[in-house]
Write an enzyme that holds these catalytic residues in place. Structure first.
Site, PDB file in Angstrom:
ATOM      1  N   ASP A 176     -65.205  86.007  -2.760  1.00 23.32           N
ATOM      2  CA  ASP A 176     -65.736  86.344  -1.389  1.00 23.32           C
ATOM      3  C   ASP A 176     -64.895  85.690  -0.462  1.00 23.32           C
ATOM      4  O   ASP A 176     -65.237  85.230   0.612  1.00 23.32           O
ATOM      5  CB  ASP A 176     -67.072  85.684  -1.314  1.00 23.32           C
ATOM      6  CG  ASP A 176     -68.093  86.240  -0.301  1.00 23.32           C
ATOM      7  OD1 ASP A 176     -67.796  87.313   0.378  1.00 23.32           O
ATOM      8  OD2 ASP A 176     -69.437  85.491   0.023  1.00 23.32           O
ATOM      9  N   GLU A 197     -64.864  90.694  -4.864  1.00 20.47           N
ATOM     10  CA  GLU A 197     -65.662  90.918  -3.898  1.00 20.47           C
ATOM     11  C   GLU A 197     -64.938  90.189  -2.823  1.00 20.47           C
ATOM     12  O   GLU A 197     -65.308  89.093  -2.156  1.00 20.47           O
ATOM     13  CB  GLU A 197     -67.174  90.129  -3.992  1.00 20.47           C
ATOM     14  CG  GLU A 197     -68.108  90.646  -2.782  1.00 20.47           C
ATOM     15  CD  GLU A 197     -69.265  89.569  -2.377  1.00 20.47           C
ATOM     16  OE1 GLU A 197     -70.002  89.415  -3.554  1.00 20.47           O
ATOM     17  OE2 GLU A 197     -69.275  88.981  -1.358  1.00 20.47           O
ATOM     18  N   HIS A 211     -74.032  94.507  -1.432  1.00 19.59           N
ATOM     19  CA  HIS A 211     -73.515  93.454  -0.613  1.00 19.59           C
ATOM     20  C   HIS A 211     -74.651  92.919   0.318  1.00 19.59           C
ATOM     21  O   HIS A 211     -74.992  93.951   1.048  1.00 19.59           O
ATOM     22  CB  HIS A 211     -72.267  93.544   0.032  1.00 19.59           C
ATOM     23  CG  HIS A 211     -71.653  92.240   0.611  1.00 19.59           C
ATOM     24  ND1 HIS A 211     -71.785  91.755   1.680  1.00 19.59           N
ATOM     25  CD2 HIS A 211     -70.937  91.431  -0.019  1.00 19.59           C
ATOM     26  CE1 HIS A 211     -71.083  90.654   1.975  1.00 19.59           C
ATOM     27  NE2 HIS A 211     -70.631  90.468   1.010  1.00 19.59           N
ATOM     28  N   HIS A 248     -63.014  90.690   1.096  1.00 13.41           N
ATOM     29  CA  HIS A 248     -63.287  91.549   2.222  1.00 13.41           C
ATOM     30  C   HIS A 248     -62.152  91.595   3.176  1.00 13.41           C
ATOM     31  O   HIS A 248     -61.341  90.741   3.240  1.00 13.41           O
ATOM     32  CB  HIS A 248     -64.471  90.832   2.746  1.00 13.41           C
ATOM     33  CG  HIS A 248     -65.549  90.867   2.060  1.00 13.41           C
ATOM     34  ND1 HIS A 248     -66.279  91.913   1.516  1.00 13.41           N
ATOM     35  CD2 HIS A 248     -66.419  89.653   1.549  1.00 13.41           C
ATOM     36  CE1 HIS A 248     -67.465  91.429   0.602  1.00 13.41           C
ATOM     37  NE2 HIS A 248     -67.621  90.125   0.750  1.00 13.41           N
TER      38      HIS A 248
END
Lengths: 319, 319
Positions: free
Chosen positions: A282, A11, A159, A13
Site C-alpha cells: 500500500d 497494491e 480499493h 499507488h
C-alpha cells in the site's frame, strides 16, 4: 542465509498528473511526503523498493482515481492516464506492471478501456476506487465491466475511497476532525469496501460470470474473519444456493496491503488457503520496509511464503 | 471421558410481554419458533438448555429493548420489565442470571436503574441494543451510565440493533428484500456495533472511567481481527495509548452466533483467552451447535474452562 526471495507487491499507488488535476478536493490532501512519493514513478520509488527488497510493483492510480468524475471527463482522462502509465512500465519493465484506471462512470467505455489496456498495453487488470458517483459496482449497469474482465481473464481490484457521505454523517462525523483516519484506513475504508465485497456476492454477478476474479486489499477488508457468521446470517434468508463462504473463497483473492498482522493473516489462511493471499504494501501510504520485514518472521513454511510473496501473483496476473 | 464442563452463556435473549409490544416494523421478530422461545422463561428454555448442556443463561431483553422509546415511556417500563425479569431469575436462581434493560433515552434514569437492578436485584450488568434514538452511546450525554457502571463494577454489553436508516439507504437497501439478513447477523449488525466499539475508544470514556468494562458479542464484532490495521490507521492521533491497548484493556468478547475456529483463534492471539466468553445468542441461534463446537476446540482444558465458565464467573461475579 537463504537468498532474498523475489517479491511482487500489487497494491502500490501513484498519481497521474492529469487525473490528479481533475480530482482536487475529492479526497483530503495527503501529507507532502506522500504526495512526493505518489508523484514519483522513477528514482525515489525504485530506491525505496530496493531498500526493502521489493522487486516488482503493480502500479495503480491512487484513490479516488476516475470514479468520481462525470462520464465524459473520465473516459477522456482514462486513455491518456493509462498510456502514460504504460510508458512508466516500459521504462522499467522488470520493476513495474500496471492495473488500469477505468472510467466506471461510463461502464461500456470502462470495459473497452480494460480490454485496450490488457490486450494492447499488457496491463494485469484494473483497480477501482470505492463507489462510482455513489453507486456500488454490483449495480447491474456496471456488469459489462465484469463480463469483459472474465473474457480477458484478468482480476478487478476493489480499493476503498472516502465513504458515502450519508454514512459519514451517521457513523463518523463526530470524530472526523480529531481522527481523520476514521474515514480511511482505520475504519471507514474497511466498512465500505467489505460491504462492496458482500454486495458483489449477493448480486449474483458470480453466477453470471463464473470465472470472474476479484481482489480485495487489507486482508480482504476483514471478510475472511466473518465467513462463518456472514454465511450463517445469510443462510437464514432461505435463498438456497451456494453459501457466502463458497462464493467468496472461489472468486476472491486478498492482499496484505497495510495490514501486517500475524493473527489476521493466519485467520485468512485458515479460511481461504494460502493460494489466495498475496503480498502488498500500500505504498506510499504505508512504508515498504515494515511490509517486507514482517514477512521474514511469518510462521509459514518456505513454500507458502514463496506463494505469498510472488507465486500467487505470478499465477493470478500471469507475470 | 471427562465430566461435562459447567457452561455459562451470556448473550441469551427473551421478550418482556410489555416491552415487546413496542417493537414494530423491522424490529419485530417474525419467525414463530423464535418468538415462542423469546416468550418462554420456563420449561421450553430450560429443556433446550439441558439438551445442549448449558447450565446458566444470563438473560437480556431482545433487541431493540428500550433504546427506541422516549424517556417518559422507557423509564417506568424499565422498572416493571426488570422486576419481571428478576422474578424469572428467582424462579430458577441456579439456571438464570440477568442483564438489565436500561432506559437510555434518559441517561440519568438509566444509571439509576442500573444501580437499582445491580444493588437490589443482583443483576450482573446491563445490555444496550444499538443506537438510542439515532445516537451512539459514546455521546457525552450517556456518560452517566458508564460512570455508574464503573462505580458498581459491572460490565455494559453492547448488542446490535437494526442499523441507522441513512446507512441502510446508502449501503444495504438494494438487497434488503431478497436478503433481509444483510441488515442483521449477515452484516449490518456487525458494522454498526463494531463502529460503536471504535467510537467508545475514541471518545475518551475509558480515560474518564479507567475501570469501565464493555462486552461485545459475535467475537467482538470482528474488532480483534482489525487491531493491527485500526491501530496503524489511528497512530499519531491517538494521544498515547494505541487503539489496541485500550481495546484489550477494557473489552471482553463473546462467541454469540459465531462458532468459527479461525475467528476464535485470531481473537485468542489478539486478546488472550481471559477476555473471551462463551455465548450462544439463543434463541436466534440454537444451543446444540454452540456447545458441540466447544467440544472440538483446539484449546487446552484450562483455557476451555475459562471460555465456558471461568471468565464469566470472574467478570460477572457469579458464585
Amino acid at each position: 542465509m537463504a537468498t532474498k526471495p523475489y517479491i511482487i507487491a500489487l497494491e502500490e499507488h501513484y498519481f497521474d498528473p492529469e487525473v490528479k488535476r481533475h480530482t482536487v478536493g475529492q479526497e483530503p490532501t495527503n501529507a507532502p511526503r506522500i504526495v512526493e512519493r505518489l508523484d514519483d514513478v522513477g528514482e525515489l520509488r525504485l530506491r525505496e523498493m530496493d531498500e526493502a527488497g521489493i522487486d516488482m510493483q503493480v502500479l495503480s492510480h491512487a484513490n479516488p482515481g476516475l470514479q468520481k468524475l462525470d462520464a465524459d471527463t473520465a473516459v477522456r482522462l482514462a486513455r491518456g492516464a493509462n498510456d502514460r502509465l504504460y510508458e512508466t512500465v516500459r521504462a522499467h519493465p522488470d520493476r513495474f506492471a500496471a492495473f488500469a484506471a477505468i472510467p466506471t462512470p461510463e461502464p461500456k467505455a470502462a470495459a473497452d478501456e480494460l480490454e485496450r489496456t490488457v490486450t494492447k498495453l499488457g496491463f494485469k487488470g484494473a483497480l477501482v476506487n470505492g463507489l462510482t458517483n455513489g453507486l456500488f459496482l454490483d449495480d447491474k449497469r456496471f456488469w459489462p465491466i465484469f463480463e469483459r474482465a472474465q473474457a480477458l481473464d484478468v482480476p478487478l481490484y476493489m480499493h476503498p475511497a472516502l465513504p458515502h457521505p450519508a454514512v459519514v454523517e451517521a457513523y463518523y462525523k463526530d470524530y472526523v476532525e480529531q481522527y481523520p483516519s476514521l474515514l480511511r484506513a482505520a475504519w471507514g475504508f474497511t466498512v465500505e469496501t467489505a460491504t462492496q465485497g458482500l454486495r458483489l456476492v449477493l448480486s449474483g454477478v458470480f453466477d453470471a460470470y463464473p470465472r470472474l476474479k476479484i481482489i480485495l486489499g487489507h486482508m480482504g477488508e476483514g471478510l475472511p474473519f466473518y465467513l462463518w457468521r456472514i454465511s450463517m446470517g445469510l443462510a437464514r434468508d432461505g435463498r438456497g444456493g451456494k453459501s457466502f463462504r463458497d462464493v467468496f473463497c472461489e472468486h476472491f483473492y486478498i492482499t496484505t496491503s497495510g495490514f501486517f498482522s500475524d493473527p489476521a493473516l493466519l485467520c485468512c489462511m485458515m479460511e481461504m488457503g494460502i493460494d489466495r493471499i498475496l503480498f502488498s504494501v500500500d505504498y506510499p501510504f504505508v512504508d515498504n520496509p515494515p511490509g517486507t520485514k514482517w514477512t521474514e518472521t511469518l510462521p509459514i513454511c518456505a513454500e507458502d511464503k514463496e506463494k505469498l510473496l510472488n507465486g500467487n501473483a505470478k499465477r493470478l496476473l500471469k507475470i | 471421558m471427562a465430566t461435562r464442563p459447567y457452561v455459562i452463556a451470556l448473550e441469551e435473549h427473551y421478550y418482556d410481554p410489555e416491552v415487546k409490544r413496542h417493537a414494530s416494523g423491522l424490529d419485530a421478530i417474525a419467525a414463530p419458533a423464535t418468538v415462542q422461545r423469546l416468550d418462554d422463561l420456563g420449561e421450553l428454555r430450560l429443556r433446550e438448555m439441558d439438551e445442549a448442556g448449558i447450565d446458566l443463561q444470563v438473560l437480556s431483553h431482545s433487541m431493540p429493548g428500550l433504546q427506541k422509546l422516549d424517556g417518559e415511556t422507557a423509564v417506568p417500563l424499565a422498572r416493571r420489565a426488570n422486576d419481571r425479569l428478576n422474578e424469572a431469575v428467582r424462579a430458577h436462581p441456579n439456571r438464570f442470571a440477568a442483564f438489565a434493560a436500561l432506559p437510555t433515552a434518559d441517561p440519568k434514569a438509566a444509571a439509576d436503574e442500573l444501580e437499582r437492578t445491580v444493588a437490589k436485584l443482583g443483576f450482573k450488568g446491563a445490555m444496550v441494543n444499538g443506537l438510542t434514538n439515532g445516537l451512539f452511546l459514546d455521546d457525552k450525554r450517556f456518560w452517566p451510565i458508564f460512570e455508574r457502571a464503573q462505580a458498581l463494577d459491572v460490565p455494559i454489553y453492547l448488542h446490535p440493533a437494526i442499523p441507522h436508516p441513512d446507512v441502510i439507504e446508502a449501503y444495504y437497501k438494494d438487497y434488503v428484500e431478497k436478503h433481509p439478513g444483510i441488515l442483521r447477523a449477515g452484516w449490518g449488525f456487525t458494522v454498526e456495533t463494531a463502529t460503536q466499539g471504535i467510537r467508545l475508544v475514541l471518545s475518551g470514556v475509558f480515560d474518564a472511567y479507567p475501570r469501565l468494562k464493555v462486552i461485545m458479542g459475535h467475537l467482538g464484532e470482528g474488532l480483534p481481527f482489525y487491531l493491527w490495521r485500526i491501530s496503524h490507521g489511528l497512530r499519531g492521533s491517538d494521544g498515547g495509548k494505541s487503539f489496541r491497548d485500550v481495546f484489550c484493556e477494557h473489552f471482553y468478547v463473546t462467541t454469540s452466533g459465531f462458532f468459527s475456529d479461525p475467528a476464535l483463534l485470531c481473537c485468542v492471539m489478539e486478546m488472550g483467552i481471559d477476555r473471551i466468553l462463551f455465548s450462544v445468542d439463543y434463541p436466534f441461534v440454537d444451543n446444540p451447535p454452540a456447545t458441540k463446537w466447544t467440544e472440538t476446540l483446539p484449546l487446552c482444558a484450562e483455557d476451555k474452562e475459562k471460555l465456558l465458565s471461568g471468565n464469566a464467573r470472574r467478570l460477572l461475579k457469579l458464585e
